[in-house]
Enzyme design. Sequence first.
Site, PDB file in Angstrom:
ATOM      1  CE1 TYR D  52      -2.761  -3.340   1.198  1.00  0.00           C
ATOM      2  CE2 TYR D  52      -4.387  -1.594   0.979  1.00  0.00           C
ATOM      3  CZ  TYR D  52      -4.075  -2.936   1.060  1.00  0.00           C
ATOM      4  OH  TYR D  52      -5.071  -3.880   1.006  1.00  0.00           O
ATOM      5  CD  GLU D  53      -1.171   6.037  -2.365  1.00  0.00           C
ATOM      6  OE1 GLU D  53      -0.888   5.881  -3.561  1.00  0.00           O
ATOM      7  OE2 GLU D  53      -2.034   6.839  -1.990  1.00  0.00           O
ATOM      8  CB  SER D  54       0.448   3.947   3.953  1.00  0.00           C
ATOM      9  OG  SER D  54       0.168   2.563   3.936  1.00  0.00           O
TER      10      SER D  54
END
Lengths: 284, 284, 263, 263
Positions: D52-54
Site C-alpha cells: 500500500y502506498e502508505s
Amino acid sequence: MPAPLVPLSDAISRHVHDGDSVALEGFTHLIPFAAGHEIIRQRRRGLHLIRMTPDLIYDQMIGMGCATRLTFSWGGNPGVGSLHRLREAVERQWPQPLALTEFTHAELALAYQAGASGMSCAVMPHYAATDLEALPRPSVRRLPCPFTGRELTAVPAINPDVTILHAQQIDAAGNVLIRGIVGAAREAALAARRVLVTVEERVETLAAGMNAVVLPAWLIASASLVPGGAYPSYAQGCYARDNRFYRAWDEIARDREAFSAWMERHVLGVPDHAAQLRILGVAA
Amino acid sequence: MPAPLVPLSDAISRHVHDGDSVALEGFTHLIPFAAGHEIIRQRRRGLHLIRMTPDLIYDQMIGMGCATRLTFSWGGNPGVGSLHRLREAVERQWPQPLALTEFTHAELALAYQAGASGMSCAVMPHYAATDLEALPRPSVRRLPCPFTGRELTAVPAINPDVTILHAQQIDAAGNVLIRGIVGAAREAALAARRVLVTVEERVETLAAGMNAVVLPAWLIASASLVPGGAYPSYAQGCYARDNRFYRAWDEIARDREAFSAWMERHVLGVPDHAAQLRILGVAA
Amino acid sequence: MSVPAYTPDEIMTVTAARQLKDGAVCFVGIGLPSAACNLARLTHAPNLVLIYESGTVGVRPNVLPLSIGDGELAETATCIVPLPEIFAHYLQRGRVDVGFLGAAQIDRYGNLNSTVVGDYAHPAVRLPGGGGAPEIATYAREVLIIMKQSPRSFVPRLDFRTSCGYLGGSGERAASGAPGAGPRAVITDFGMLRPQPDSEELELAGLYPGITADAARQATGWPLKVAARLETLPPPEPQQLATLRELEARTRTAHARPIHIPL
Amino acid sequence: MSVPAYTPDEIMTVTAARQLKDGAVCFVGIGLPSAACNLARLTHAPNLVLIYESGTVGVRPNVLPLSIGDGELAETATCIVPLPEIFAHYLQRGRVDVGFLGAAQIDRYGNLNSTVVGDYAHPAVRLPGGGGAPEIATYAREVLIIMKQSPRSFVPRLDFRTSCGYLGGSGERAASGAPGAGPRAVITDFGMLRPQPDSEELELAGLYPGITADAARQATGWPLKVAARLETLPPPEPQQLATLRELEARTRTAHARPIHIPL
C-alpha cells in the site's frame, strides 16, 4: 538541555504566523489534528498549507479561512470520497480563493526529500504520463540525464516555514519517537525551518528499537503534550483511526452551515483538544 | 514460498560469476567476510568490486587476485592505517593491475540510492571542493539546477550484478532482519540484480520492531546460514568487532609472503568459515 | 626545559576539546577527533551532539570506537540512520556546526590531501581517499583540523586536493559558494594555526608550553607566518588528563577483549 | 433473467481477484482493489505480496482498511518504509507486477482522469487528484482498472489526463518509453474490457452472466467495439463469495467499533 514541554496554544502562537508555509504531516497516521485546531482557534490567516493528503484537517482549516494556498498531491477523504470544503474553495472560492500547487505523491515526496537534503531540487525519470505537467505551475521542469540523455523531471525542494508532527513519545532529553506508518513526516520535518511536535506521552526512555524512527531533540523547536492529539486520525499503539468519524465527516462537510456549526461547537467553542474529545464522547 | 537456505558454497557458485560487478556491503558492521572468503576459495577472477569502504575483506580479495576493478570511497583499515594489499595493487600492480573508480562517501551513497530507485543518476549540490572531479573517471558530471541555475553534481547510478549482505536473522518466510548500523547496505541490495544474504540465525518470527530494517523474502535470490559470517567485523547483538584482529592485520598484510601464508592457512586451506573461526580460536 | 607531564597526543586532544562549545553538533572522525569530542562531552560540554558518519547520531560511548562504526556507537546513539541520510539530511542540510578533519598533507590555506602522494595514476603512496572529508570540509559550519606538524605533511603544494580549505585564500572559498566557513584552527603537536582574517593563510597563533616558534617553523614546509599576538596555550588540567586517561584505559581493555562466537 | 446471488460489487471484486497470480507483487489502492487483492490472498494466491502506498510492504490484514494507512496494515506488514522509498525503491525501481487504478473518467485507450471535471482553472468538479496514480500507471508491469461503467465515466475525451493508459494507442505508450505495459484489463460492473493488441483500443472482452453486449455499449460514451471472441465471465464461486462476505463482515464490525482515548 531540551526545551521544556509547552502548552500547545503557546507553541502555535509563538511559531505559526500569518502567511507562513505550514506542513502538518503524517500519512493517514499521526495527523496533528489538535495542532490544526489550535491554528484555527488562533485565527491564523493567509497560510500556505502543504500536505501530501490534505485529509479532514486541511478541509477544516480551508473551510475556516486559514489558507490562501495549498500544495498537495491527493485531496480526498480516504476511502470515503470528496473533501467538500476543499472543493468549495476551489469550485466556488468560498470562503476565499485557494491557489493550488499540485504534485503527484512521488513528486511531492521527492520535493520534501530535496528540502530535507539541503538541495534546490531533486530528479526522477520523466515520462509523458500526465497533463499535470502542462499546467502553468511553478512545480516541475525537464532536463536531460547527463549520462544517458534520457529526460528527467526535476522537482523543486520544499522547505516549509513550520512542520508540525504528532508522535507517540518524547523522552526526558526531548527526543521524539514515531512508531508505525511514517509517510513523509520525517522528510517534512528535516526540510522545515521550525519543527513543532505534539506527543501522546512523556517517558523517561523511549520504547524504541535500535533502528526506530527518532527525531533528535535538537532538531525540534517546541514540543507539547497532547494525548489524543491525532484523533480522528490515530496513533499506533495508543488508539485506532476513527473510521466512523471519517465517514460521518462527509455529511457534516457537505453543507456550509452544518460545517460551520460543527466547527463552532467542537473547535472554536472549546479551549483545547481534550475538551473536544470529551464533547465527542471519545475521551472520558 | 521462500527459497530454502542453501550452503554458502552453492550460493556463490550459482550467483557470482567471473567478471561480475559485486558489492559486499555493510558499513564497518555486518561485513560479509564468509561470503568474500568463499569467493576467494572458488577462485573468481575479473570481478569489479564495489564497496564504500573496501575494509579487510576487499584487501584480501584484491591480494588474492579476484578483482581487476574497484569502485570505492575510502580505502583504509579503519582506525589502523593502510590496506597494504590494495596499496600494492595500485602502487605496484601486484598481483595484477587494479582500475579505480573513486567517489566521496556522499557520492557513492547517492549512486547506490539512484540504483535502488531505478534512476540513471541522482544529483547533489556542486562545490569546487576536490580534485577528484578533475580525474578522467566516468563518474560525476555537472549540470545547472533548472530552478536556481546553481551547479549540481550528477552521480551515475550503480546497479551491481550481485549484492551480498550479512544479517542477524531470517524468518520462516525468508524475510531478513538487519539490526544496528545499516550503512548503505539496503540501497546496495535494492540496486542489485541479485541479492545474496548470509545470516546469523534462522527464527520462526523476526525479533523486529515495527519500523525495523527488514528485507522482504521476495527481493532475495539466495540465503545461507553462516553464524559468525561477519567476523572479524561484527553482528550487533551477536558478537563484537574484533578490533585486535583489525590491528593484527596491518602486520600480516604488509608483507606478500605473510599475507599469502595467512590466506592459504585460513581461507584456501579450510572448507568453510566455521573451520576458519575454529583455527583462529574465535569459535569453539 | 622540564619534561611536561603529558604526551603530545594528550595536549593535542585537550586543546581540540577546548574548541568545542556545549550543545554544538559535531561530525566526528576516528582517532584524535573522537577522543577530543568525547573528552569534551565528559568534561565541559555534556550536551555535545556527536555524529559519526556510520549514521549514528547523538552517541555517548563509554569507550572510544576503533572504527567509525563500532557497536558501542550504535548502542548509545539517539538514532541510527542510513548512510545516504547522514550525508544528505545532516551534513548537506547544514545541521553540523563543527567537522573534524585530518590528512596526509595540508597547505598554507588549509586545503587537504588524503588521496595520493605522487601522481594520481602512478602514485608513490596510495592513501585511503576522500571518504566523508570532501563534504565535511564543504558543509560543516566550521572545520577543526588535527595533524602532526612536519615538513612532509605541511607542504607548499599538495599532490592532490581532496578537501577544500580556503582554496587560494583571500575569499576564494566564500566566492566558490561553499556553505561552511572553512578551517577555524589547525591543532598540531606544536600548537595551533589559525587563518589570518584577510589572506586566510594559516599562521601560528598559539604554542604549547615550552615549544618555540622556531621549532614550529622548522616543522612546516612553507615559510610559516606568526600571528601578531602569539598565545601560549594552557597545558591540560589535571581533571581533563585524568578523564582522558581513564577513557583510554577503558578503551584499551575493551579492545583487547577476545571475541567468542558460539557456532 | 434470474436474479444473481451476488451483487455487482461482488462479481467485480471476484473477477479482479481472479486476475492475480500467486506470488505477484501488487500495488494496492483502497476500496474494490483492496478487497480483490485480499480475497485473492485468502483464496487462490496466499503468497501475493501486497504493497500500500502508505509504505506498508507485504501486509496481511484481517480486516480491510478504510484508508490507505490504517493501523491494521502497519501491524501485519513485513516492513514499513518511508513514503519516498515506496515510490522510489519499489514502484520506480520496477518491483511492482500489478498496479490497480480507478478514476472518474476513462477513455478508449485506458487513459484516466482523477483530477477535474471541466476546466482545470475553473473546474465544475474538483476531484481528489493524482496521488500515486500517475506513477502506478507508468511503472507497474501491468495495470488493472476497476470502474463502474456509465456514459459519464467512460468518455470519448478526458477533461484532464491524470494517468496514462495507451495514450493515443497503436504503440504510442511503448514509444514514450513508459516502463510498464499499461492496462491489461478494465473490470466493470458489466464485464471486462481489454486492449485490442494492435490498436490498443479497449474492447469488450467478457460479460458477466446475464449481461448483454448492448447494455455494456449503452453504458459507454464511445462506440464500444466487441472482441471477436466475447467471453462469458464465470460467476463467483461459493467459497469466494463466502470468504469475501466474511472479510467484509469483519471489516464492518471493526470499523464500527467506537474509539476510546484515555486522557
